[in-house]
Scaffold this motif. Structure first.
Motif, PDB file in Angstrom:
ATOM      1  N   ILE A   1      -0.876  43.621 -10.844  1.00  0.00           N
ATOM      2  CA  ILE A   1       0.376  42.877 -10.979  1.00  0.00           C
ATOM      3  C   ILE A   1       1.357  43.675 -11.827  1.00  0.00           C
ATOM      4  CG2 ILE A   1       1.434  40.785 -11.888  1.00  0.00           C
ATOM      5  CD1 ILE A   1      -1.112  39.298 -11.154  1.00  0.00           C
ATOM      6  N   ARG A   2       0.805  44.322 -12.826  1.00  0.00           N
ATOM      7  CA  ARG A   2       1.684  45.100 -13.693  1.00  0.00           C
ATOM      8  C   ARG A   2       2.357  46.224 -12.914  1.00  0.00           C
ATOM      9  NH1 ARG A   2       0.028  48.115 -19.236  1.00  0.00           N
ATOM     10  NH2 ARG A   2       1.996  49.217 -19.574  1.00  0.00           N
ATOM     11  N   GLN A   3       1.579  46.889 -12.077  1.00  0.00           N
ATOM     12  CA  GLN A   3       2.161  47.972 -11.285  1.00  0.00           C
ATOM     13  C   GLN A   3       3.204  47.442 -10.312  1.00  0.00           C
ATOM     14  OE1 GLN A   3      -1.717  49.268 -10.080  1.00  0.00           O
ATOM     15  NE2 GLN A   3      -1.512  51.242 -11.121  1.00  0.00           N
ATOM     16  N   ILE A   4       2.907  46.271  -9.739  1.00  0.00           N
ATOM     17  CA  ILE A   4       3.878  45.674  -8.820  1.00  0.00           C
ATOM     18  C   ILE A   4       5.154  45.317  -9.567  1.00  0.00           C
ATOM     19  CG2 ILE A   4       4.335  43.721  -7.283  1.00  0.00           C
ATOM     20  CD1 ILE A   4       1.342  43.654  -6.671  1.00  0.00           C
ATOM     21  N   ARG A   5       4.976  44.756 -10.744  1.00  0.00           N
ATOM     22  CA  ARG A   5       6.154  44.420 -11.545  1.00  0.00           C
ATOM     23  C   ARG A   5       6.920  45.686 -11.933  1.00  0.00           C
ATOM     24  NH1 ARG A   5       7.349  39.547 -13.976  1.00  0.00           N
ATOM     25  NH2 ARG A   5       5.983  37.796 -13.474  1.00  0.00           N
ATOM     26  N   GLU A   6       6.180  46.763 -12.175  1.00  0.00           N
ATOM     27  CA  GLU A   6       6.868  48.006 -12.543  1.00  0.00           C
ATOM     28  C   GLU A   6       7.674  48.567 -11.383  1.00  0.00           C
ATOM     29  OE1 GLU A   6       3.768  50.267 -14.341  1.00  0.00           O
ATOM     30  OE2 GLU A   6       4.138  49.384 -16.316  1.00  0.00           O
ATOM     31  N   LEU A   7       7.316  48.165 -10.173  1.00  0.00           N
ATOM     32  CA  LEU A   7       8.120  48.572  -9.016  1.00  0.00           C
ATOM     33  C   LEU A   7       9.390  47.723  -8.917  1.00  0.00           C
ATOM     34  CD1 LEU A   7       5.464  49.123  -6.210  1.00  0.00           C
ATOM     35  CD2 LEU A   7       6.899  50.854  -7.298  1.00  0.00           C
TER      36      LEU A   7
ATOM     37  N   LEU B   1      15.197  41.420 -16.401  1.00  0.00           N
ATOM     38  CA  LEU B   1      15.050  42.837 -16.112  1.00  0.00           C
ATOM     39  C   LEU B   1      15.876  43.291 -14.917  1.00  0.00           C
ATOM     40  CD1 LEU B   1      11.236  43.215 -16.753  1.00  0.00           C
ATOM     41  CD2 LEU B   1      13.097  44.059 -18.156  1.00  0.00           C
ATOM     42  N   SER B   2      16.781  42.443 -14.441  1.00  0.00           N
ATOM     43  CA  SER B   2      17.520  42.763 -13.211  1.00  0.00           C
ATOM     44  C   SER B   2      16.578  43.313 -12.148  1.00  0.00           C
ATOM     45  CB  SER B   2      18.611  43.816 -13.471  1.00  0.00           C
ATOM     46  OG  SER B   2      19.532  43.312 -14.360  1.00  0.00           O
ATOM     47  N   PRO B   3      15.659  42.487 -11.682  1.00  0.00           N
ATOM     48  CA  PRO B   3      14.609  42.973 -10.801  1.00  0.00           C
ATOM     49  C   PRO B   3      15.149  43.475  -9.468  1.00  0.00           C
ATOM     50  CG  PRO B   3      14.644  40.588 -10.853  1.00  0.00           C
ATOM     51  CD  PRO B   3      15.576  41.043 -11.913  1.00  0.00           C
ATOM     52  N   LYS B   4      14.474  44.498  -8.928  1.00  0.00           N
ATOM     53  CA  LYS B   4      14.842  44.973  -7.591  1.00  0.00           C
ATOM     54  C   LYS B   4      14.536  43.871  -6.579  1.00  0.00           C
ATOM     55  CE  LYS B   4      16.334  48.208  -6.182  1.00  0.00           C
ATOM     56  NZ  LYS B   4      17.795  48.419  -6.062  1.00  0.00           N
ATOM     57  N   LEU B   5      13.405  43.216  -6.805  1.00  0.00           N
ATOM     58  CA  LEU B   5      13.055  42.097  -5.923  1.00  0.00           C
ATOM     59  C   LEU B   5      12.742  40.882  -6.779  1.00  0.00           C
ATOM     60  CD1 LEU B   5      12.161  40.863  -3.148  1.00  0.00           C
ATOM     61  CD2 LEU B   5       9.843  41.478  -3.832  1.00  0.00           C
ATOM     62  N   LEU B   6      13.474  39.819  -6.565  1.00  0.00           N
ATOM     63  CA  LEU B   6      13.157  38.592  -7.285  1.00  0.00           C
ATOM     64  C   LEU B   6      12.576  37.594  -6.296  1.00  0.00           C
ATOM     65  CD1 LEU B   6      13.355  36.725  -9.806  1.00  0.00           C
ATOM     66  CD2 LEU B   6      15.509  35.919  -8.843  1.00  0.00           C
ATOM     67  N   ILE B   7      11.400  37.083  -6.620  1.00  0.00           N
ATOM     68  CA  ILE B   7      10.859  35.977  -5.833  1.00  0.00           C
ATOM     69  C   ILE B   7      11.211  34.729  -6.612  1.00  0.00           C
ATOM     70  CG2 ILE B   7       8.822  35.002  -4.752  1.00  0.00           C
ATOM     71  CD1 ILE B   7       7.477  37.752  -5.314  1.00  0.00           C
ATOM     72  N   ALA B   8      12.087  33.944  -6.079  1.00  0.00           N
ATOM     73  CA  ALA B   8      12.503  32.740  -6.791  1.00  0.00           C
ATOM     74  C   ALA B   8      11.938  31.527  -6.063  1.00  0.00           C
ATOM     75  CB  ALA B   8      14.030  32.679  -6.864  1.00  0.00           C
TER      76      ALA B   8
END
Ligand code: ATP
Ligand code: ATP
Ligand code: MG
Ligand code: MG
Lengths: 350, 522, 359, 313
Positions: free
Chosen positions: B328-334, B419-426
């Motif tokens: 999950i951490r790696q995914i979040r880092e993406l 973190l201004s995510p590249k992909l936000l799952i809301a």
């Protein structure tokens, strides 16, 4: 504020005031074994000498023994009794600090040659001599015509833990058994502690199932479970330290019938005598009590007389004589290495 | 006497941490009315209701029921007095079945044993009666939130309350379910039941309520006839300013693909294929909405993308990278961020304070210290977030458990957007959030999109998905059954039909994911 | 919100009142069993302060409590009911003895190596439990409870076969050489350098738990492991780290105890300090910073009880009963809660009114 | 030379397993009920100890083994009431209170014994009674099986029946449903009018009841007297067995039985030429190995279900 009291008591106790005795034991009373026996010695002092007595249970945590002993030493006791082996180093540290106090150390000794312990007297018991008799008795019984003996030639030993003092009992037990029957087999188990009497029972049952006719229990409270096992299986058993047949005589006579005898260290009597004779015992030295002195031995109670055939009783008496005279030299497990003990056990393994 | 069945007078409630949640509140409801209770997050609505239901005790004030003063010591007492409550947060026992949860405390017995047959029958009957369908034998832990909400409502109905308190019951219901519920509430009302209804959705209030009590900062601001006040009035009374419902949303220009789902499938523990070969993409600068009735695979889909679960077929590519073997951490880092649907289970550590909850997704970032935590910087960050998101709290060191439901949601959103995510799952991003704050969050989402980030929006609130989505997908039975262009162009009716599986725009949408943009239903 | 100060004040008031009630109960109990109740109570409560040696006893005894206490804090904060403290303490003692007896090292270094060795032994034990939990979900409570016995018997095996002094009647190792012993630091007592080690360990543990990232991860894991995993933090690592740290501290504790308080290794059963650590940690509300206070309190209770048992007619068993009563009452957080709620309500309301007027 | 198989594969061994398992099973069932109610009842050890003593005392004074067992049960319930009162009303930490109650029992039993018999070690001077063994008609005549499962203590049979009772209680009766609900989510239970405090009290009382039977077996079945600290860790083993059984009556029964077998093996194996320490380690090591094997297998299973993604969290 104990120093004034100290000097006061020194003078007054001589002037007819009751003797004050404290007993310090590493553990708790109620073990139905030598600690109880020592405590009983104090009861006897109270009854027979009119002494004021106090039993202090120091518990199992070794770090508490030193402060307790120091504390008691600073109070107005005339004699401080303690023992056995566990406390010897603590006593070696405390006794020289209170040269005016007298200490009686039972079942252990200090390095008296050093000359530092003029105020300490040791009482040593040759428990191995009595244990030798137990071995001889057991080996005789299995091959006898006694009603519950099967001639299996197997006897048992249930110890509390695999520790030196228990192995001292074991080594001489085996030696005694082999003395009367070189081919005897001895099953050996340890309970793992001194309280789990249910496990003691299991150990006994396991040994009886492996054909042991007699089991010698040296496990204080946990050993009482061995008696329970004997009763369940209707087999013989030998007790230690207190006369175990006596405990159950009124409440469970059936069990007492199965207890051939108990191997006793009469710590109580010897303590009583030592305190009574304080001026005559050797201070800064050890006095040994063996079969000869009557301080260790078998309980020659009614059950022994009734259940053990006269022939065997006579033979045991003869062996006892030989030990007393030094003709038989009884080994001691104390000071033996673990390897040596393992070898002895292996030599008689069923 | 008047016709007020329940009356609270001068209620003051101070929580053990010293927070004054209700201050001299008077509140009353009439027999046979549906009474709305509205107010911003943290205004004290739930607290007030909890006192009626015997969960909390007022420090001052009195409660009158049918003209006589009562002391409601426990929920048991409340139930005995004919009061029922549907709580804002689920009050369910996850390891028990639906039936067991339903009958807890009122078990039918036969020879001393629970009469399972009768219990199931009761459950089925009440579910049928109110048209809220549940599977009596399912384990609650395995159910999606919408289903849990239905159980909660049925639980209260089953106990036959004369006064029914509903604390945001519709937050996770689909429009159809909400409509169905409303029918039932009106029926209950006609039968002489009294209902207290808490919601942040003005339209709902307008639809079914008779009177409304508005709360602000622990006090009651007033009681009004619903017909006599406009939606604008209500929001102004609650928030203290005008609330804009329509957003200024520019047409987007999607960029590179951020998330690509390729024929992904997910099978659950009992071997049911919950997601069946779903394929779609989310690109930079677009909001892709997913509509659908709960339990049609949305949750599993989200779990797959967020790294909470794996999958058994197909691929999930984030920034071009297959995430299957990533932590999950790696995914979040993406660049992934995730607002979870179940905020209490995943979204927060309730016993930790706001600061601790805000930092969790980036704690190993060097910004906050290398080995030791830079407490000062964290505090500054937290205070800024609290201010921006208007989290109602004493300080950023307040324990999250002591926040109101909506404010807890704000903490989660603040953290995930930080973190201004590249992909936000809301996933249900504004669940339980008051209109003022929801408006703010919507603006944030649009802002994020405009900055060129990708957003996957899942919501039971159709208005929300329709309003915000640049593209809209509908899931049914584990498949994407329809795809629309901008959400605003779709009618609620169209969408509803797709959600119920009655209408599909593409049979094999999985196979032809390349050319589906802009397809409309006929 | 209520201020920190009033919270602390309340805790103090409550503690004082509970201690008073506990004492009263103890006194009633003593009254029943003793012919000299006031003397007994005096010995119990004042005895520990009557001499330097007695005060020393309290502090000496608190050292192992501190170690197992902070160990329990770390492990329990991750909400892992790991009882390995007991076994790690024992085995830490054994390993320290091995180093002390089998390796020759200079004065200052010998105890350090021995203690580290004890710590490593404990850490490995903690790692085993933590790893099995994190990787396979093996229940840490069962696993640690059982593993304690494995450590005990493995330790005894080593003691009997490699370390035993055959000249002693009891089961014990050879004398630990002077080079490995921890020096005493206060004359007339046995307080040893281990106290400093304990204090340093408390400070480091506190800093670790509240100021570092992994401390954060451990605390959050205790609150909500799902949340932690969802946030992208490695829950398994947090669990393993906390168990390793806990085992390490307990191991150091055992080593320190042997080198500081014993002349030889002489434990033949588990010591019970692991369980005492749990008492201490719970009294300290799992906060390492409060552990020394809780440890001193428990040590005071134990020492006072011993003094009472040997200087009065109260049997030593009663002392256990009184200790139990004290521990239960002191931890009674519900006690006076209503009174406090009323106080808070009044104050908050008051503050609110003041605020309203000020506006 | 005795061989392993010779020691294990015999009727006596099979018989012993039942006896060794009995107190552990009672303790484990007690742990199970408490844990369903949301409490890890660490005070089982002390509860069993106190019950063991009171069984002896009551039977000695009333000359009735039955009343003795009743006395033990009453004591068990009383102990758990004390625990419940402290934890639920005084809001003490229940884990800590459990530890304290064990201390209380350890000291309190000896103290009581001392008052009654002037002896701090054991109750040999009290003429207490034992619960009898019973022969099972018909079954006792079956070769091999008969001698293994017949002629056990009534309490041994009761422990086996208790597995069923506990199962019914927890899964089939209203009280069980409430206990499970309260244990898992007290807020939810309270919200439907369940009196959480009362249910917790009841689950602890039931827990105390089963623990007390284990205690009674120790002093009135296993042996025929009470002695200091005679439970010797069986309460804790029971807790472990429950946790290993993953909270189901059957699992709890099976893991108790594994403990029983492992202990019986250890007891018999002392006769072989292994170091005593290793033999004594057997029950504990077996448990660890069993626990790990089970957990690893479960993990593999769930990884499969989780669509082959190994959760790296
Ligand atoms: N258990 C609690 N302990 C302390 N404070 C609390 C607790 N529960 C709520 N509060 C505080 O009381 C105030 C009112 O909370 P409440 O839950 O009643 O708000 P609400 O109107 O229901 O809000 P929402 O719309 O977000 O659900 C809030 O400031 C909240 O922080
Ligand atoms: N300060 C509080 N905050 C939240 N809930 C409270 C508070 N005080 C009481 N309650 C709730 O009220 C219920 C009853 O509480 P409590 O035991 O104090 O009542 P009581 O009637 O005064 O005492 P008793 O039950 O002994 O008669 C409990 O369910 C509790 O959760
Ligand atoms: Mg609310
Ligand atoms: Mg109440």
């Amino acid at each position: 504020g104990s120093t004034e009291k100290d000097t006061a008591s020194e003078s007054t106790s001589k002037a007819g005031k009751p003797l004050k005795v404290a007993l310090l034991i590493p553990g708790n009373v109620g073990d139905k074994s030598f600690l109880d026996s020592a405590a009983n010695g104090l009861t006897k002092m109270k009854d027979m000498l009119g002494a004021e007595t106090k039993v202090v249970e120091m518990g199992m945590d070794q770090t508490k023994w030193e402060p307790t002993m120091s504390d008691i030493s600073e109070q107005n006791y005339d004699v401080i009794v303690t023992g056995p082996w566990q406390v010897e180093e603590v006593l070696a540290e405390v006794a020289p600090r209170y040269p005016k106090k007298k200490y009686i150390l039972f079942d252990s000794e200090l390095d008296y040659a050093s000359g530092k312990f003029g105020n300490v007297a040791s009482l040593l018991y040759k428990q191995n001599e009595a244990s030798f008799l137990a071995g001889a008795l057991a080996a005789k019984v299995t091959n006898s015509d006694m009603p519950l003996a099967t001639k299996s030639n197997v006897i048992g030993f249930v110890g509390g833990m695999d520790i030196p003092v228990i192995n001292d009992f074991l080594v001489s037990y085996i030696q005694g058994a082999k003395y009367v029957n070189p081919n005897i087999k001895v099953a050996v188990s340890y309970i793992g502690d001194f309280v789990d009497s249910a496990k003691g029972k299991e150990m006994a049952l396991a040994q009886y199932n492996e054909k042991a006719d007699v089991i010698y229990n040296v496990a204080s409270q946990a050993g009482l479970g061995v008696l329970e096992g004997a009763k369940a299986k209707k087999k013989y058993v030998i007790g230690t330290d207190t006369d175990q047949a006596e405990i159950f005589k009124s409440t469970d006579p059936e069990k007492s019938e199965l207890i051939l005898t108990s191997i006793l260290k009469q710590i109580d009597n010897s303590l009583l005598l030592a305190v009574k004779d304080m001026d005559h015992i050797k201070w800064g030295a050890a006095q040994s009590y063996g079969l000869k002195e009557g301080s260790v031995g078998m309980a020659l109670n009614e059950f022994f007389k009734k259940n053990v055939p006269e022939g065997i009783r006579n033979e045991l008496a003869a062996i006892q004589k030989k030990i007393e005279s030094g003709e038989i030299k009884v080994d001691t497990g104390l000071g033996m290495s673990t390897d040596e003990i393992d070898k002895i056990k292996a030599s008689v393994r069923p | 006497m008047d016709d007020h069945i329940l009356k609270l007078e001068g209620i003051t409630k101070v929580y053990p941490n010293g927070i004054v949640a209700n201050k001299d509140v008077s509140f009353s409801v009439k027999v046979g009315e549906i009474h709305a209770l509205m107010g911003e997050n943290g205004a004290g609505k739930s607290t007030l209701m909890k006192m009626i239901f015997g969960i909390e005790k007022p420090d001052e004030g009195s409660i009158w029921l049918n003209g006589s003063q009562v002391e409601i010591k426990s929920p048991d007492a409340a139930i005995k007095l004919g009061i029922g409550m549907v709580h804002q947060h689920f009050m369910l026992v996850p390891s028990l079945t639906v039936t067991e949860n339903m009958i807890l405390g009122i078990e039918p017995t036969k020879r001393g044993f629970v009469d399972v047959q009768a219990a199931m029958r009761m459950t089925r009957e009440i579910a049928e009666k109110y048209n809220l369908h549940v599977d009596p034998q399912a384990k609650v832990a395995d159910l999606p939130v919408g289903m849990k909400q239905r159980i909660e409502i049925l639980k209260a109905l089953l106990r036959g309350a004369k006064i029914l308190i509903l604390d945001e019951p519709t937050a996770v219901l689909t429009p159809q379910e909400t409509e169905e519920l409303f029918k039932q509430l009106l029926l209950l009302k006609e039968n002489g039941h009294t209902i207290i209804f808490i919601s942040h959705k003005l339209k709902e209030i307008k639809d079914i309520c008779n009177r409304i009590t508005i709360m602000r900062a622990g006090r009651s601001v007033g009681v009004y006839e619903v017909d006599a006040v406009s939606e604008e009035d209500i929001s102004r009374l609650m928030v203290g300013r005008d609330v804009v419902i329509k957003y200024d949303k520019q047409k987007n220009t999607p960029g590179a693909t951020v998330l690509k789902i390729d024929k992904a499938g997910y099978m659950n523990a009992i071997g049911k294929q919950m997601v069946k070969g779903v394929s779609f993409e989310v690109r930079e600068g677009e909001i892709v909405g997913i509509a659908g009735v709960e339990g049609n695979g949305q949750r599993e889909l989200v779990d797959m993308i967020a790294g909470l679960s794996g999958w058994n077929s197909g691929e999930v590519l984030l920034q071009g990278q297959n995430t299957k073997s990533l932590s999950i951490r790696q995914i979040r880092e993406l660049g992934m961020a995730h607002i979870p649907e179940d905020r209490m289970t995943f979204g927060v550590a309730r016993e930790a304070n706001i600061q601790d909850n805000l930092i969790s997704n980036r704690v190993f970032d060097k910004r906050w210290g290398s080995f030791f935590l830079n407490k000062k910087r964290i505090k500054e960050m937290a205070e800024k977030s609290v201010e921006n998101y208007r989290v109602k709290c004493e300080s950023s060191e307040q324990i999250v458990q002591m926040l109101s439901g909506g404010n807890i949601q704000k903490v989660v959103v603040a953290r995930e957007l930080a973190l201004s995510p590249k992909l936000l799952i809301a996933d249900q991003p504004t669940r339980g959030i008051d209109i003022g704050a929801a408006e703010f969050i919507h603006k944030k989402l649009i802002e994020l999109r405009d900055e060129g980030n990708a957003i996957l929006l899942i919501s039971a609130d159709l208005n929300e998905v329709m309003e915000l989505s640049d593209r809209l997908l509908v899931m049914y039975g584990g498949e994407v059954v329809a795809e629309f262009g901008e959400g605003r162009q779709v009618t609620e009716k169209e969408l509803g039909l797709c959600m119920l599986g009655l209408n599909r725009t593409s049979e094999n949408i999985g196979e032809q994911e390349e050319q589906v943009y802009g397809i409309r239903t006929q | 919100m209520e201020s920190e100060r009033s919270k602390v004040l309340f805790e103090i008031v409550r503690t004082v009142v509970t201690v008073a009630i506990a004492l009263l109960l103890a006194f009633v109990f003593i009254l029943i069993v003793s012919k000299e109740p006031s003397k007994a109570l005096y010995q119990f409560m004042v005895g520990p302060f009557l001499s330097v040696r007695n005060m020393g006893n309290v502090i000496e005894l608190s050292i192992p409590f501190i170690f197992t206490g902070i160990a329990a804090c770390i492990m329990f904060q991750a909400r892992q009911f790991n009882m390995i403290g007991e076994g790690a303490f024992f085995f830490g003692g054994i390993m320290a003895t091995v180093v002390a007896l089998k390796i020759t090292l200079p004065m200052g270094i010998h105890p350090i190596v021995a203690i580290l060795m004890g710590g490593i032994a404990g850490a490995v034990s903690g790692y085993f439990i933590g790893y099995c939990k994190a990787k396979w979900g093996a229940n840490e409570f069962v696993n640690s409870l059982m593993f304690n016995y494995v450590l005990l018997y493995a330790g005894l095996y080593m003691l009997i076969n490699f370390l035993r002094d055959p000249k002693k009647g009891q089961l014990s190792s050879f004398l630990i050489p002077d080079s490995a012993q921890l020096p005493k630091i206060v004359d007339g007592t046995r307080i040893h350098v281990g106290l400093f080690i304990a204090i340093i360990a408390v400070i480091l543990t506190y800093l670790f738990m509240y100021k570092t990232k992994w401390g954060y991860a451990i605390r959050m894991t205790g609150f909500n492991a799902k949340f932690v995993a969802y946030s992208g933090i490695n829950v398994a690592a947090a669990i393993v780290i906390s168990q390793v740290a806990g085992g390490f501290l307990a191991g150091i504790g055992g080593a320190t105890q042997i080198l500081g308080m014993h002349q030889r290794f002489e434990w033949s059963t588990l010591t019970g300090y692991g369980f005492d650590g749990i008492i201490v940690a719970t009294l300290a509300r799992l906060n390492p910073a409060f552990v020394p206070v809780a440890a001193l309190f428990l040590a005071f209770l134990r020492t006072g009880a011993d003094i009472m048992a040997r200087n009065s007619d109260v049997p030593s068993e009663v002392v256990l009963i009184i200790q139990a009563i004290m521990i239960i009452l002191i931890s009674a957080s519900g006690f006076m809660a209503k009174w406090r709620q009323r106080m808070i309500a009044r104050k908050s309301k008051h503050a609110e009114e003041q605020g309203a007027i000020a506006c | 030379m005795l061989t392993f198989f010779h020691l294990i594969f015999n009727v006596e061994f099979g018989y012993a397993v039942f006896r060794v398992t009995t107190p552990i099973l009672f303790a484990a069932l007690a742990a199970l009920i408490a844990s369903k109610g949301g409490v890890m009842n660490i005070s089982l050890e002390g509860t069993m100890l106190f019950s063991a003593l009171s069984g002896v005392i009551v039977s000695a004074y009333t000359h009735s083994a039955f009343l003795g067992v009743l006395g033990a049960m009453a004591t068990g319930i009383l102990m758990s009431l004390l625990l419940a009162y402290c934890a639920l009303d005084l809001k003490t930490d229940i884990f800590l209170t459990g530890i304290a109650l064990n201390m209380l029992a350890s000291g309190g039993t000896v103290f009581l014994l001392y008052i009654l018999t002037n002896d701090k070690g054991m109750s040999g001077s009290l003429k207490s009674l034992v619960v009898p063994n019973i022969k099972l008609p018909l079954i006792q005549d079956i070769p091999i099986i008969g001698p293994i499962i017949s002629n056990h203590n009534i309490l041994t049979y009761l422990s086996l029946i208790s597995v069923v009772i506990v199962y019914l209680l927890i899964y089939k009766m209203p009280i069980g449903l409430k206990i499970r609900a309260v244990g898992e989510n007290p807020g939810a239970a309270a919200s439907v009018g369940v009196n959480v405090r009362k249910i917790k009290y009841m689950s602890l009382m039931l827990s105390g009841l089963f623990a007390s039977l284990g205690g009674a077996f120790m002093s009135m079945g296993y042996v025929s007297w009470f002695s200091r600290d005679m439970i010797a860790g069986r309460g804790f083993i029971g807790l472990a067995a429950e946790a290993m059984g993953r909270g189901t009556p059957l699992g709890t029964f099976l893991s108790s039985a594994i403990f029983g077998v492992a202990n019986a093996v250890s007891n018999s194996l002392q006769a072989m030429s292994l170091p005593a320490q290793f033999v004594q380690m057997i029950p504990y090591a077996t448990t660890i190995i069993g626990l790990l094997l089970y957990s690893i297998q479960q993990t593999n299973k769930s990884i499969k279900a989780k669509n082959t993604k190994e959760l790296k969290q």
